[in-house]
Design a protein around this motif. Structure first.
Motif, mmCIF file in Angstrom:
data_model
loop_
_atom_site.group_PDB
_atom_site.id
_atom_site.type_symbol
_atom_site.label_atom_id
_atom_site.label_comp_id
_atom_site.label_asym_id
_atom_site.label_seq_id
_atom_site.Cartn_x
_atom_site.Cartn_y
_atom_site.Cartn_z
ATOM 1 N N ASP A 1 1.072 -1.292 0.366
ATOM 2 C CA ASP A 1 -0.069 0.070 -0.146
ATOM 3 C C ASP A 1 0.884 1.013 -0.040
ATOM 4 O O ASP A 1 1.617 1.443 0.407
ATOM 5 C CB ASP A 1 -1.095 0.082 1.497
ATOM 6 N N ARG A 2 0.726 2.455 -0.990
ATOM 7 C CA ARG A 2 1.282 3.253 -0.501
ATOM 8 C C ARG A 2 1.095 4.187 0.274
ATOM 9 O O ARG A 2 2.467 4.515 0.545
ATOM 10 C CB ARG A 2 0.928 4.177 -2.306
ATOM 11 N N PHE A 3 0.130 4.776 0.749
ATOM 12 C CA PHE A 3 0.022 5.212 2.032
ATOM 13 C C PHE A 3 0.303 4.648 3.181
ATOM 14 O O PHE A 3 0.762 5.197 4.225
ATOM 15 C CB PHE A 3 -1.627 6.017 1.811
ATOM 16 N N ARG A 4 0.059 3.100 3.243
ATOM 17 C CA ARG A 4 0.081 2.590 4.755
ATOM 18 C C ARG A 4 1.532 1.864 4.430
ATOM 19 O O ARG A 4 1.126 0.868 3.972
ATOM 20 C CB ARG A 4 -0.498 1.708 5.170
ATOM 21 N N PRO A 5 2.638 2.427 5.978
ATOM 22 C CA PRO A 5 3.416 1.664 5.402
ATOM 23 C C PRO A 5 3.790 0.644 6.306
ATOM 24 O O PRO A 5 4.518 -0.218 5.903
ATOM 25 C CB PRO A 5 4.619 2.894 5.722
ATOM 26 N N GLU A 6 3.000 0.207 7.587
ATOM 27 C CA GLU A 6 1.859 -1.433 7.780
ATOM 28 C C GLU A 6 1.890 -1.930 7.336
ATOM 29 O O GLU A 6 2.356 -3.336 7.933
ATOM 30 C CB GLU A 6 1.604 -0.766 9.140
ATOM 31 N N LYS A 7 1.665 -1.947 6.125
ATOM 32 C CA LYS A 7 1.189 -2.854 4.851
ATOM 33 C C LYS A 7 2.142 -3.270 4.263
ATOM 34 O O LYS A 7 2.952 -2.955 3.446
ATOM 35 C CB LYS A 7 0.267 -2.276 4.075
ATOM 36 N N LEU A 8 2.877 -4.480 5.149
ATOM 37 C CA LEU A 8 4.314 -4.500 4.841
ATOM 38 C C LEU A 8 4.264 -6.440 4.776
ATOM 39 O O LEU A 8 3.714 -7.058 5.792
ATOM 40 C CB LEU A 8 5.349 -4.641 5.613
ATOM 41 N N GLU A 9 4.429 -6.801 3.704
ATOM 42 C CA GLU A 9 4.549 -8.675 3.849
ATOM 43 C C GLU A 9 6.160 -8.970 4.029
ATOM 44 O O GLU A 9 6.855 -9.651 3.704
ATOM 45 C CB GLU A 9 4.251 -8.828 2.560
ATOM 46 N N PHE A 10 6.366 -8.643 5.677
ATOM 47 C CA PHE A 10 7.434 -8.923 5.559
ATOM 48 C C PHE A 10 8.136 -10.410 6.048
ATOM 49 O O PHE A 10 7.571 -11.448 6.265
ATOM 50 C CB PHE A 10 7.710 -8.418 7.071
ATOM 51 N N VAL A 11 9.330 -10.742 5.457
ATOM 52 C CA VAL A 11 9.693 -12.070 5.228
ATOM 53 C C VAL A 11 10.076 -12.812 6.211
ATOM 54 O O VAL A 11 10.085 -11.916 7.625
ATOM 55 C CB VAL A 11 10.820 -11.921 3.776
ATOM 56 N N GLU A 12 10.390 -14.291 6.334
ATOM 57 C CA GLU A 12 10.365 -14.912 7.558
ATOM 58 C C GLU A 12 12.257 -14.808 8.120
ATOM 59 O O GLU A 12 12.218 -14.643 8.834
ATOM 60 C CB GLU A 12 10.079 -16.258 7.501
ATOM 61 N N ARG A 13 12.598 -14.914 7.147
ATOM 62 C CA ARG A 13 14.034 -14.969 6.982
ATOM 63 C C ARG A 13 14.596 -14.155 6.022
ATOM 64 O O ARG A 13 14.317 -13.772 4.959
ATOM 65 C CB ARG A 13 14.792 -16.526 6.667
ATOM 66 N N ARG A 14 16.158 -13.974 6.971
ATOM 67 C CA ARG A 14 17.202 -13.890 5.277
ATOM 68 C C ARG A 14 16.371 -11.712 4.550
ATOM 69 O O ARG A 14 16.749 -12.092 3.612
ATOM 70 C CB ARG A 14 17.524 -14.272 4.279
ATOM 71 N N PRO A 15 15.894 -11.316 5.680
ATOM 72 C CA PRO A 15 15.383 -9.767 5.059
ATOM 73 C C PRO A 15 16.605 -8.756 4.478
ATOM 74 O O PRO A 15 16.042 -8.042 3.136
ATOM 75 C CB PRO A 15 14.933 -9.236 6.939
ATOM 76 N N ALA A 16 17.413 -9.567 4.670
ATOM 77 C CA ALA A 16 18.617 -8.230 3.558
ATOM 78 C C ALA A 16 18.445 -8.516 1.844
ATOM 79 O O ALA A 16 19.350 -7.822 1.757
ATOM 80 C CB ALA A 16 20.132 -8.278 4.597
ATOM 81 N N GLU A 17 17.955 -9.921 2.000
ATOM 82 C CA GLU A 17 17.761 -9.666 0.854
ATOM 83 C C GLU A 17 16.314 -10.456 0.458
ATOM 84 O O GLU A 17 16.287 -11.307 0.284
ATOM 85 C CB GLU A 17 19.112 -11.540 -0.314
ATOM 86 N N LEU A 18 15.486 -10.173 -0.372
ATOM 87 C CA LEU A 18 14.393 -9.912 -1.248
ATOM 88 C C LEU A 18 14.402 -11.108 -1.971
ATOM 89 O O LEU A 18 14.697 -10.284 -3.174
ATOM 90 C CB LEU A 18 13.537 -9.089 -0.796
ATOM 91 N N VAL A 19 13.010 -12.261 -2.138
ATOM 92 C CA VAL A 19 13.342 -13.118 -3.294
ATOM 93 C C VAL A 19 12.319 -12.852 -4.186
ATOM 94 O O VAL A 19 10.858 -12.634 -3.233
ATOM 95 C CB VAL A 19 13.269 -13.965 -3.405
#
Ligand SMILES: [Zn+2]
Lengths: 583, 580
Positions: B520-538
């Motif tokens: 979501d452009r306006f809601r930064p908390e709409k974040l599908e954060f990954v389980e592991r290795r966040p420094a490299e998103l696949v």
């Protein structure tokens, strides 16, 4: 020295064998090649090289014969995880070489050349002989299994350093495995309907080198030779390979078959079976939107069943192979090349051993004889979960011991076979913490006990010897000429096939992959065809068991001797004859 | 000529090269650096020679490699168009263009060569060409079935023959190979038709207005019969088996040989014993598999005026909606660029093809791929389309003075006795006459070039660092792809083909706590954060065409950071930023 751990475990050489013969152990690729070189009277053929550069070799036993003399092909260990099947193929070559003048050996070689490829998949075969043994079938190109953008970064490995890659069980509330009540060492899947909760997660032995909480999930190789053939090739499955025949081994085997149209029948020793169990059948023209349905055409399945019946009678084997042969060599031979393709799974750990304390008698040393298996064996040591059919009748029924529990019973009642199971033992895993490592040792379920090996090999050889007589063989039964007028003859020909197998399998007729019988009327010195069939007839089918094809021509010829007939096949012999006066 | 070319190539890296090196027709006084007559066809040696002239004139942009050999041991050449000054070809999205997989479909070869020629000639003077060439690479293989092409030029043929490669094949199953091909009975270099005069016993009569034409006389009860019978292609019963022309050279189809939805010969005629059986197909597949940067595929065939996409068979189902949208966009542009051509689906609008080339490159490899069928003889008459043999004659008579037709003439056939042979020559029907060749290759080459322009191009739209307090920072990056084609087609994502895209963040004093896709452009908390290795998103689904992907990392630390996007089918991009 673990290598021979269970192959030479017993000093008891099968007393029930017709002659006392030494055990048939497993051999490395180099040992196989060495023994092949000792064999006299056979031609050495090189099919190609494996991905790592090992030669795929064959021996051809040829005796002079008519044009179109068939060949019988014997192949070992195309699966890669059945190293003893290579020994079996080699055994047959050594037996043919040792006694080429034996009555039955000679009879076979007169009917057919015999080509033996003991080790069709050397790279996987060698996993039996490296310092770390593993039942990893894949030898070919890899994919990024876990989709993390890297390939081959988390392969299985020998974590506890015992020279084998087995299994790890890890206590985990999310695990789905529990111990089989019948034998705590065997694992089964927890059954929620019984109120069971899983206790362990099960992983192949290995590290979690990429720290993604998945263990040994991305090996360097994924493609398996015996999943890489074009029949029912499973595109996009990692184990299939990039495309059908992408692997050097499958390609070499396929090209060999294409270059040898005289091959009429193939016996493949390995993970699959169609001699003990009837294969899945299909109608000759079953299709789904132009795509043909897989399976053995019913008419062919009936003939395979007849051969299977005799196979079981001859060998007593009841070991069923693994079920799905999509993309396999043996399925390709039949489905795309129309060849008779016999798949034999020569041994599996028996399921019917009884403990001494059980009501029935101890299976004893003879219990190692092959007994019925109740479900297709897998080639891995992984537990198999619920026995087949149990889920349906789950309710409160008493739980049948799992197949693994039954196999453990067999091991327990044969102390010399103890090395086939690695007891679960605690281990501090670098990523997972405390785990237990154990399970069936690699190859424990494909190598028969030394004490039985010679007997099994002899029985298989006996069956093999009987196959020569089954191969289609055409002959001119009659070529007669009836005078109708001066210099004018009605010429009649009959061609028959006295063997059980037809000239063409139904698959060969469907695929048009085996060349027809060529029937040529040969006219000399101005003899002239005036009517009837063509001078060259292509006969696409000729059944077995005395089936007959007949032709008629009107020929003008000064002499009877100017009229002849010549018939040719690539794989069922040939014949020629001069016409005789019809009485 | 070569010397001049070298001088030119030294200049070409400079955008300020002389303006008169333009494509003729656009710029007055323009003179191409390599003059090629595009109103004719070239045999296999001549066509390679033309490309070699381009290499000699533009050594900094065009190079040649031999990737294999044909059945008859001819070189299989790939010409790579790339500007090394802007990076190695493998770092850039690449367009694969081939032609002539069917030996008789010769104009595909010229169209491939024209792609190179057009881009080279316009590189110095046309900014749009220069931008395309500098950001991408082209792999050009002009003659897939080079043996079939050689035979079609060299030997007597018709428009349809020499489609196959030249590996011997026993079509009729008699144990002999290629023993009964058609025969050029009169030795005039054409394989035409045979007809025989049988008064009152025939099936055909001559058209009273044009006796070159045969008309079928249907069986009737009025006793009306034709005076002619039709005996097929010029030929003999060479092997004496009672049949004529039943086992010509080869007899297979290298566009049924590719590994996706492949079926054997008895299902798909011409497929051969297994996929990639013939060396021509195998070396091409190897090259393509070794170049995962290939992001667009164009294959040139003839004829009929078609811009074709898969699926090749109904059983496949339809392609994913997002990919169909890309195909439709390019296909409809193509219909505008190529009058008389229709954008079509192979199985639905043409016929079923198992194991086709462009279906493999899309279904097997996830690359947007087209086959064009070059030349539609409806073009002959412009806005007054006519069809059929009579129309062919009218065109041939009016505009070629009859040069395309072998007039019926008598000869003695060993089996049929006196027959007449006649018919259209091999270069009538499936290839245009010379005066229309250049237009055909230009329009089709430009369609492939347009497709190449649509290959993904990724860049950071912006990177923003915000302080979330307590030593925690948010790093937001917006990655956009300005082009039509996504970095990962829906097919590639669905079947997990190739390597997924990755976006990574790193810095010497940067600790990555979490990261993922923003939805979501306006809601930064709409974040599908990954389980592991966040420094490299696949990113399995890549960056959509003409679209963007937003990611956010939560990091701690200080100092410089570098953000990198990396994918198989577009150039890697990096952006630096700093934590306060
Ligand atoms: Zn074509």
């Amino acid at each position: 020295m673990l290598i021979q751990a269970f192959a030479i475990a017993s000093a008891l050489v099968g007393q029930d064998a017709p002659a006392v013969r030494p055990p048939v152990p497993v051999y490395s690729h180099a040992q196989l090649a060495g023994r092949m070189r000792e064999i006299r009277g056979a031609e050495w053929l090189t099919l190609g090289r494996s991905r790592s550069g090992l030669e795929i070799s064959a021996l051809r036993f040829a005796t002079p014969g008519a044009r179109g003399k068939p060949a019988l092909l014997i192949v070992g260990n195309v699966d890669g995880l059945q190293p003893w099947s290579s020994s079996l193929a080699l055994h047959h070559a050594e037996r043919l070489a040792a006694q080429p003048d034996g009555e039955r050996e000679r009879a076979l070689l007169e009917r057919a050349d015999v080509i033996v490829i003991p080790c069709a998949n050397p790279d996987a075969h060698e996993r039996r002989f490296t310092s770390v043994r593993s039942e990893r079938e894949a030898t070919g190109g890899g994919v990024d299994d876990d989709r993390d953008g890297r390939q081959g970064e988390d392969p299985p490995s020998d974590v506890d350093g015992d020279g084998m890659i087995t299994w790890m069980r890890v206590e985990d509330p999310a695990g789905e495995w529990i111990a089989d009540p019948a034998d705590e060492r065997a694992l089964i899947k927890a059954d929620a309907k019984r109120g069971e909760r899983g206790r362990w997660k099960l992983w192949p032995e290995g590290r979690d080198l990429d720290l993604d909480e998945r263990v040994a999930e991305d090996a360097a190789s994924d493609a398996c030779v015996n999943r890489n053939f074009a029949e029912e090739f499973k595109e996009h499955a990692a184990e299939s390979g990039a495309y059908a025949m992408s692997e050097p081994e499958s390609r070499a085997l396929a090209d060999f078959v294409l270059a040898h149209p005289e091959i009429a029948l193939v016996v493949t020793y390995g993970a699959y079976d169609n001699m003990v169990e009837k294969p899945k059948t299909t109608q000759a023209n079953a299709r789904n939107k132009l795509v043909p349905a897989p399976g053995v055409i019913e008419a062919d399945a009936e003939l395979l069943a007849e051969l299977g019946q005799r196979y079981r009678e001859t060998t007593g084997n009841t070991a069923k192979g693994s079920g799905n042969d999509a993309g396999s060599w043996q399925a390709w031979l039949y489905g795309h090349r129309g060849l008779w393709s016999l798949a034999i799974h020569p041994w599996d750990a028996p399921l019917d051993a009884k403990r001494a304390d059980a009501a029935t008698t101890d299976a004893g040393p003879q219990g190692a004889e092959r007994k019925p298996g109740e479900e297709p064996a897998t080639s891995s040591g992984a537990p198999q979960g619920q026995p087949k059919g149990e889920a349906a009748s789950a309710k409160k029924a008493k739980r049948e011991p799992s197949d693994d529990a039954k196999r453990l019973t067999w091991i327990d009642t044969h102390p010399e076979e103890a090395a086939r199971f690695v007891p679960w033992h605690g281990f501090e895993h670098p990523e997972l913490g405390p785990v237990e490592i154990g399970g069936f040792a690699p190859f424990a379920r494909s190598e028969p006990p030394a004490s039985d090996s010679a007997t099994i090999a002899e029985k298989e050889f006996e069956f093999l010897l009987s196959l020569g007589a089954e191969l289609a063989r055409v002959r001119i039964a009659e070529l007669s000429a009836k005078p109708l007028a001066p210099d004018l003859f009605e010429v009649s020909a009959a061609i028959d096939n006295l063997s059980r197998l037809p000239l063409q399998s139904a698959s060969a007729r469907r695929t048009d992959s085996v060349r027809s019988l060529r029937v040529r009327l040969v006219l000399d010195d101005g003899a002239k065809l005036l009517g009837g069939d063509d001078a060259l007839e292509l006969q696409r089918s000729l059944g077995g068991s005395g089936a007959r094809a007949e032709y008629r021509w009107l020929v003008r010829a000064a002499r009877l001797g100017d009229i002849g007939l010549s018939i040719d096949t690539d794989h069922a012999g040939s014949d020629q004859r001069r016409a005789e006066l019809k009485p | 000529m070569i010397v001049l070319g070298l001088v030119f190539s030294a200049l070409q890296a400079t955008p300020s090269a002389p303006a008169n090196n333009g494509f003729p027709g656009l710029t007055a006084h323009a003179a191409p650096s390599v003059e090629i007559a595009w109103n004719r066809f070239y045999d296999e040696r001549e066509l390679y020679a033309q490309l070699d002239r381009m290499v000699a004139a533009h050594p900094g942009l065009l190079s040649m490699q031999v990737i294999g050999h044909s059945v008859e041991n001819r070189e299989m050449r790939v010409y790579t168009l790339n500007n090394p000054a802007t990076g190695e070809d493998r770092e850039k999205p690449a367009m694969w263009v081939d032609g002539n997989v069917h030996g008789n479909e010769v104009q595909g070869g010229e169209a491939v060569a024209y792609v190179a020629w057009y881009l080279l000639e316009n590189y110095a003077s046309n900014p749009r060409v220069r931008e395309l060439v500098d950001r991408s690479a082209f792999y050009l293989l002009p003659m897939v079935n080079i043996d079939g092409r050689a035979a079609w030029f060299r030997d007597a043929h018709n428009a349809h023959s020499s489609r196959t490669g030249r590996m011997p094949f026993d079509d009729d199953g008699d144990g002999l190979y290629d023993e009964d091909a058609p025969d050029d009975l009169d030795g005039d270099g054409s394989i035409v038709q045979m007809r025989k005069y049988l008064p009152g016993q025939g099936t055909h009569r001559l058209n009273p207005d044009d006796p070159r034409l045969l008309e079928f006389v249907p069986p009737n009860e009025r006793g009306i019969k034709g005076d002619w019978i039709v005996l097929g292609s010029e030929g003999l019963d060479n092997d004496g088996d009672g049949r004529i022309n039943e086992d010509a050279v080869g007899g297979y189809d290298m566009n049924r040989a590719w590994p996706s939805f492949w079926e054997p010969d008895w299902v798909q005629n011409g497929a051969g014993p297994y996929p990639l059986y013939w060396p021509e197909t195998r070396c091409i597949a190897r090259f393509i598999l070794e170049h995962p940067n290939i992001a667009g595929v164009q294959s040139f065939h003839n004829a009929g005026g078609m811009i074709l996409r898969g699926p090749g068979v109904e059983a496949f189902g339809e392609y994913p909606r997002e990919d169909v949208a890309v195909y439709d966009a390019l296909g409809s542009e193509g219909e505008k660029m190529l009058p008389y051509y229709r954008y079509m689906v192979i199985w639905r609008d043409l016929y079923s093809v198992f194991g086709g080339f462009v279906t493999w490159t899309y279904e097997g490899l996830g690359i947007v791929s087209f086959t064009n069928e070059l030349w539609n003889d409806a073009q002959s008459f412009g806005d007054h389309p006519q069809s059929g043999r009579a129309a062919d004659h009218e065109f041939d008579d009016r505009l070629l003075f009859g040069a395309g037709f072998v007039d019926w003439h008598k000869l003695e056939h060993p089996l049929y006795g006196e027959v007449e042979v006649g018919g259209f020559k091999k270069d009538v029907g499936r290839v245009p006459p010379s005066f229309m060749v250049e237009e055909m290759v230009h329009r089709n080459a430009l369609f492939a070039i347009r497709h190449a322009e649509a290959m993904p191009e990724v860049d950071f739209a912006d990177v923003e660092v915000s302080d979330l307090g307590q030593g925690l920072f948010a790093v937001d990056a917006r990655i956009e792809n300005r082009r039509l084609i996504p970095t990962r087609t829906a097919r590639a994502a669905q079947m997990k083909l190739g390597t997924p895209d990755r976006i990574s963040i790193r810095g010497p004093h940067c600790e990555v706590v979490a990261g993922g896709l923003r939805s979501d452009r306006f809601r930064p908390e709409k974040l599908e954060f990954v389980e592991r290795r966040p420094a490299e998103l696949v990113l399995e689904r890549g960056v959509p065409g003409r679209g963007e992907v937003r990611v956010r990392w939560l990091v701690r630390g200080s100092g410089s950071i570098e953000i990198e996007w990396r994918g198989e089918k577009a150039r890697t991009v990096r952006r630096n930023a700093a934590l306060p």
